[in-house]
Design an enzyme around this catalytic site. Structure first.
Site, PDB file in Angstrom:
ATOM      1  N   HIS A  82       0.714  -1.122   0.141  1.00 62.41           N
ATOM      2  CA  HIS A  82      -0.149  -0.119  -0.082  1.00 62.41           C
ATOM      3  C   HIS A  82       0.934   1.360   0.085  1.00 62.41           C
ATOM      4  O   HIS A  82       0.608   2.278  -0.837  1.00 62.41           O
ATOM      5  CB  HIS A  82      -1.015  -0.035   1.115  1.00 62.41           C
ATOM      6  CG  HIS A  82      -1.708   1.258   1.162  1.00 62.41           C
ATOM      7  ND1 HIS A  82      -2.992   1.295   0.486  1.00 62.41           N
ATOM      8  CD2 HIS A  82      -1.730   2.204   1.887  1.00 62.41           C
ATOM      9  CE1 HIS A  82      -3.449   2.568   0.884  1.00 62.41           C
ATOM     10  NE2 HIS A  82      -2.717   3.161   1.718  1.00 62.41           N
ATOM     11  N   GLU A  97      -1.947  -5.409  -3.999  1.00 62.36           N
ATOM     12  CA  GLU A  97      -2.550  -4.946  -2.846  1.00 62.36           C
ATOM     13  C   GLU A  97      -4.076  -5.524  -2.802  1.00 62.36           C
ATOM     14  O   GLU A  97      -4.518  -5.914  -1.683  1.00 62.36           O
ATOM     15  CB  GLU A  97      -2.592  -3.239  -3.020  1.00 62.36           C
ATOM     16  CG  GLU A  97      -3.418  -2.683  -1.318  1.00 62.36           C
ATOM     17  CD  GLU A  97      -3.623  -1.198  -1.681  1.00 62.36           C
ATOM     18  OE1 GLU A  97      -2.900  -0.740  -2.423  1.00 62.36           O
ATOM     19  OE2 GLU A  97      -4.160  -0.903  -0.804  1.00 62.36           O
ATOM     20  N   ASN A 110      26.891 -22.077  -3.497  1.00 65.31           N
ATOM     21  CA  ASN A 110      27.513 -23.289  -3.266  1.00 65.31           C
ATOM     22  C   ASN A 110      27.098 -24.374  -2.276  1.00 65.31           C
ATOM     23  O   ASN A 110      27.221 -25.735  -2.580  1.00 65.31           O
ATOM     24  CB  ASN A 110      29.187 -23.122  -2.979  1.00 65.31           C
ATOM     25  CG  ASN A 110      30.025 -23.250  -4.046  1.00 65.31           C
ATOM     26  OD1 ASN A 110      29.457 -23.610  -5.080  1.00 65.31           O
ATOM     27  ND2 ASN A 110      31.139 -22.563  -3.986  1.00 65.31           N
TER      28      ASN A 110
END
Lengths: 147, 122, 646
Positions: free
Chosen positions: C46, C68, C383
């Site tokens: 918002h 929203e 990794n």
């Protein structure tokens, strides 16, 4: 409105006897010649480093970069500080002549010239013959070349 | 025929440049001056539609010249030329009666636009 | 509308919201029933919507608006939370991140990301389809309230009140004189109640391009007013008549948009650009250099008055340096909070389930070091997920919990930060590494048999360890580790690896907390002074010509009963090609476990230096890791010992 007339402020300087120019908006300051610390293994046109009020700035020998003859001038040499890609870079020039507002149309660089060693760094040309001023292409000059 | 303009600047270079811009924009440059005093003299003589005047000049400065011209003709239309950083002087010139201002280095389009606005032509 | 000042605010605020959005959404994915999380996400969206609308970024506003709506329905339980929705919101966050990056780079995402934005909006809209439509109010306007206490005294029976919004052209010069001209002209036919920003701010050029004037006049023609103030270099003038607001409107005004609040609040903390911080740091660095010089001079003068003053200055300078360094500190969370997302995405692609833990988010360190750390850490985390963690099937087969754990933690150890990336994956078999090192010809079988586990793991970070075309389970752990290592070392840090086969691995990074101030040995070669990081200097001594041998055409000396290469530093730096007789002051440097000796012209001394990055022109071959300012005020190159020719 009439056709476009470029009225732009330029810093005019000498490299040897030729006149070159850069837009004033590109030049941050003009510094006196000072001790330049050489950097081993750097590209040949990079003269070295200077301490500019606490910031360390790389300095490029513009004459060498453009492949112009190496004439030692010395006395009037200055360093133009330009900003390029967020980094300050110094350019050594032989003499700063003036700061002028140009209000004429610049001409493109003739194709034959663009193929010369220095011509590829030209952006455009103002005036003709004796009064010729070459506007330089900063992006090309400061582009990193692949090894 | 275009409107008549008096161009005042102490530098010949600037006068020439402004005049060129104006001529290309269909104005008539009816006179030129190099000092504030000359501007006032010329104004009396030529009664131009518009004065384009530098703010800093030797002899009599631009602001005093605006005041003097406004005394002669309260409806005079004066357009000031200023360099960067002369904010306070510009404000003073406006208080003295200048109608608008342009800032150096000039863009031709800005000069013409300002001139037309001051003269209320579009 | 182009409002640079607001744009920067927008960028930094939105980024903060995006970080918390990411965090909350990750949490929501695990706890779909937590209404507080949905509320938090909804509120952030918002706020972003309101801010974007206010600076004319309609596309961002539109997307945030759609998101929203979707969130609102989820919140009201009109829709059930499912994976497609979570993914779509993640996708919107990614879009918003790239849009903000575009804005920050001075580009307009409405141009560069146009298709992507609208496509995403539609997708989210489709996901939000629910029985009844909820209210769709227009994004709030940054008008602020109208202050009638300042307007009313100027009103007369036949006057009218207008709000005149003036927008100057983008590149207008002498803005405040231009604003003055407008106000001056308006005062010729009316009275100015007040302006937004206030007049003193307009006079001091504290405004961007637009300002509003609350104006009382007898003229009752918007057109007439407009033409009277239609000066050059004005892009637009908007005029609306203002009527005193009702109580209802006043209430609405009090729910000011977050954006207006942001622009008007006087914060306790001031945001300072990193550029300015760097400048401050440079100046303080310079000051410290001169302080040292001044100290020397004071000592030479033998004047106690001067010495006392210099001592005072020196003390203040130290305190100043300390404060500047402290002002550059930011919490680890600045980068850490991006990582849950990194781990989640990597795990999702590999179909692994990983529980990611973050510890030490609150630890503070220098901003520039933190920025340099981000990339190596992302690499190590990927990794871990990619190569360290077994597949779910493998984990079950070996009797482990199906969900793997990766932990990233930061803690302060002395004046350094210890950052660890730990996983409970398959671990690394150090015997396998030793075997591979022998295969590569880096060591003999006898040599490796005597190596500790830790020494064996050092091979992992050697360039070339993992160049194998097919990345195997073992070699995979070495991918890019050489890059990580050199990056960490260039910051003055170190990396070590611990691992137990079958149980997991741990990568430990030691990095300075505060800006790279490193101790260096200054040496000269060919009249230039170079700085060598003290951490890599093993020994200095006077080399005698008779101690130099030639092995396979290369000069060498015996050091710790081992033959190590020796040459002139100036030759390694390609300042000369002739070797001549090797003798004189010599330094032995450690480089990734091996040693090399360099003959120098002269020892210059020791100095603590502030490391600055090297210009990109000079960064090509990585012989130097950075640059500093010498006591004499000259630039001084810092040798990257690891990349120095042997």
């Amino acid at each position: 409105m009439t056709e476009k007339i470029a009225s732009e402020e330029k810093v005019i300087f000498n490299l040897g006897s030729e006149k070159f120019a850069l837009g004033t908006e590109k030049v941050k300051s003009i510094e006196e010649m000072q001790d330049i610390i050489p950097v081993p293994l750097a590209p040949p046109y990079v003269t070295g480093l200077i301490n500019l009020r606490g910031a360390i700035v790389a300095v490029v020998d513009l004459r060498q970069r453009l492949g112009l003859a190496d004439i030692q001038n010395g006395r009037d040499m200055v360093i133009l500080i330009v900003e390029h890609n967020g980094e300050d870079v110094g350019l050594i020039v032989d003499r700063v002549l003036s700061v002028e507002i140009f209000e004429m149309k610049s001409q493109p660089v003739p194709e034959a010239v663009t193929k010369t060693k220095s011509g590829r760094f030209y952006l455009s040309i103002l005036g003709a013959k004796d009064e010729k001023v070459v506007i330089l292409n900063l992006d090309k000059i400061l582009a990193l070349e692949e090894k | 025929m275009g409107h008549r303009v008096l161009v005042v600047d102490d530098a010949i270079f600037m006068r020439t440049m402004i005049s060129d811009i104006l001529k290309k924009g269909d104005f008539e440059v009816c006179g030129e001056g190099a000092t504030g005093a000359e501007a006032v003299e010329q104004y009396k003589k030529l009664k131009p539609d518009l004065v384009i005047m530098d703010i800093i000049m030797p002899d009599m400065g631009g602001i005093e010249a605006v005041k003097a011209i406004m005394q002669i003709d309260p409806n005079a239309r004066v357009l000031m030329c200023s360099a960067m950083g002369q904010q306070a002087l510009v404000v003073e010139a406006i208080q003295a009666g200048a109608r608008d201002f342009v800032v150096k280095p000039f863009q031709p389009s800005r000069v013409l636009e300002a001139a037309r606005r001051v003269l209320q032509i579009s | 509308m182009d409002t640079t000042k607001y744009r920067d605010l927008f960028v930094s605020e939105t980024r903060e919201h995006l970080v918390s959005l990411n965090r909350a959404l990750l949490a929501l994915e695990k706890n779909p029933d937590d209404p507080a999380l949905l509320d938090e996400i909804f509120r952030s969206m918002h706020t972003i919507k309101g801010m974007a609308g206010s600076i004319g970024q309609d596309q961002i506003a539109e997307l945030a608006h759609k998101a929203e709506d979707l969130l609102d329905r989820l919140r009201k339980r009109q829709l059930k939370l499912a994976q497609p929705q979570v993914d779509a919101i993640f996708e919107s966050i990614d879009y918003l991140e790239s849009a903000v990056a575009e804005l920050a780079a001075g580009r307009d995402p409405q141009q560069s990301l146009k298709d992507k934005g609208s496509g995403l909006s539609k997708k989210i809209e489709a996901l939000a389809v629910a029985p009844q439509s909820s209210k769709t109010e227009a994004s709030s306007n940054v008008s602020g309230g109208n202050d009638f206490s300042r307007i009313n005294p100027l009103k007369t029976a036949d006057s009218f009140v207008y709000k005149v919004r003036v927008l100057l052209e983008a590149d207008v010069a002498l803005k405040s004189a231009r604003a003055f001209l407008v106000l001056h002209t308006m005062e010729q036919f009316g009275k100015i109640a007040y302006t937004v920003p206030e007049r003193r701010d307009l006079e001091a050029e504290r405004f961007d391009r637009g300002f509003s004037v609350f104006f009382v006049t007898n003229l009752h023609s918007e057109k007439e007013i407009k033409s009277r103030i239609g000066y050059s270099e004005i892009e637009d003038i908007e005029i609306e008549e203002v009527v005193e607001e009702t109580e209802e409107e006043a209430v609405e005004r009090r729910t000011v948009s977050a954006f207006t609040q942001l622009a008007q609040e006087r914060p306790r903390e001031v945001k300072v650009s990193t550029e300015r911080l760097d400048k401050l740091m440079n100046l303080v660095g310079e000051l410290v250099v001169w302080r040292e010089r001044l100290k020397q001079l004071a000592q030479m003068s033998q004047n106690t008055l001067i010495q006392d003053s210099v001592d005072q200055v020196a003390q203040i300078t130290s305190e100043l340096q300390h404060q500047v360094l402290a002002s550059r500190l930011v919490a680890m969370s600045e980068i850490f909070d991006r990582f849950p997302r990194v781990v989640r995405d990597a795990a999702k692609v590999l179909n692994k389930d990983i529980d990611f833990k973050l510890e030490g988010r609150e630890l503070e360190m220098d901003r520039s070091i933190l920025q340099m750390l981000a990339e190596p850490l992302v690499h190590l985390l990927r990794n871990s997920v990619d190569h360290g963690m077994e597949t779910m099937v493998q984990r079950e087969a070996s009797g482990k919990r199906k969900i793997g754990t990766v932990t990233l933690s930061a803690q302060k150890v002395k004046d350094q930060a210890l950052i660890t990336v730990e996983d409970d994956g398959r671990g690394i078999d150090h015997e396998m590494i030793k075997k591979k090192a022998v295969e590569k010809g880096w060591a003999t079988a006898e040599q490796v048999s005597g190596l500790s586990q830790k020494q064996a793991f050092d091979f992992l970070a050697r360039p070339g360890f993992s160049t194998a075309e097919k990345v195997t389970e073992v070699s995979g752990r070495g991918v890019g580790l050489d890059v990580v290592k050199s990056r960490i070392e260039s910051m003055g840090g170190s990396i070590s690896i611990e691992s137990t086969a079958g149980q997991g691995s741990r990568f430990l990074l030691n990095v300075p907390l505060s800006l790279a101030i490193i101790r260096t040995l200054l040496v000269s070669a060919r009249k230039q002074v170079y700085a060598l990081p003290m951490s890599q200097v093993m020994e200095t001594f006077e080399l005698k010509p008779e101690n130099v041998r030639t092995l396979q055409g290369k000069t060498a000396i015996v050091y710790r009963s081992q033959a190590i290469p020796v040459q002139r530093l100036s030759r390694a730096l390609k300042l000369e090609t002739e070797e001549g007789i090797l003798s004189g002051p010599t330094v032995v440097l450690e480089r990734q476990g091996s040693f090399a000796a360099y003959v120098i012209d002269r020892m210059v001394g020791q100095q603590e230096i502030v490391v600055k990055p090297l210009s990109r022109f000079l960064n090509a071959d990585k012989t130097f890791s950075g640059v500093a300012i010498s006591r004499e005020g000259h630039p001084m190159l810092i040798v990257d010992v690891n990349n120095l020719e042997t």
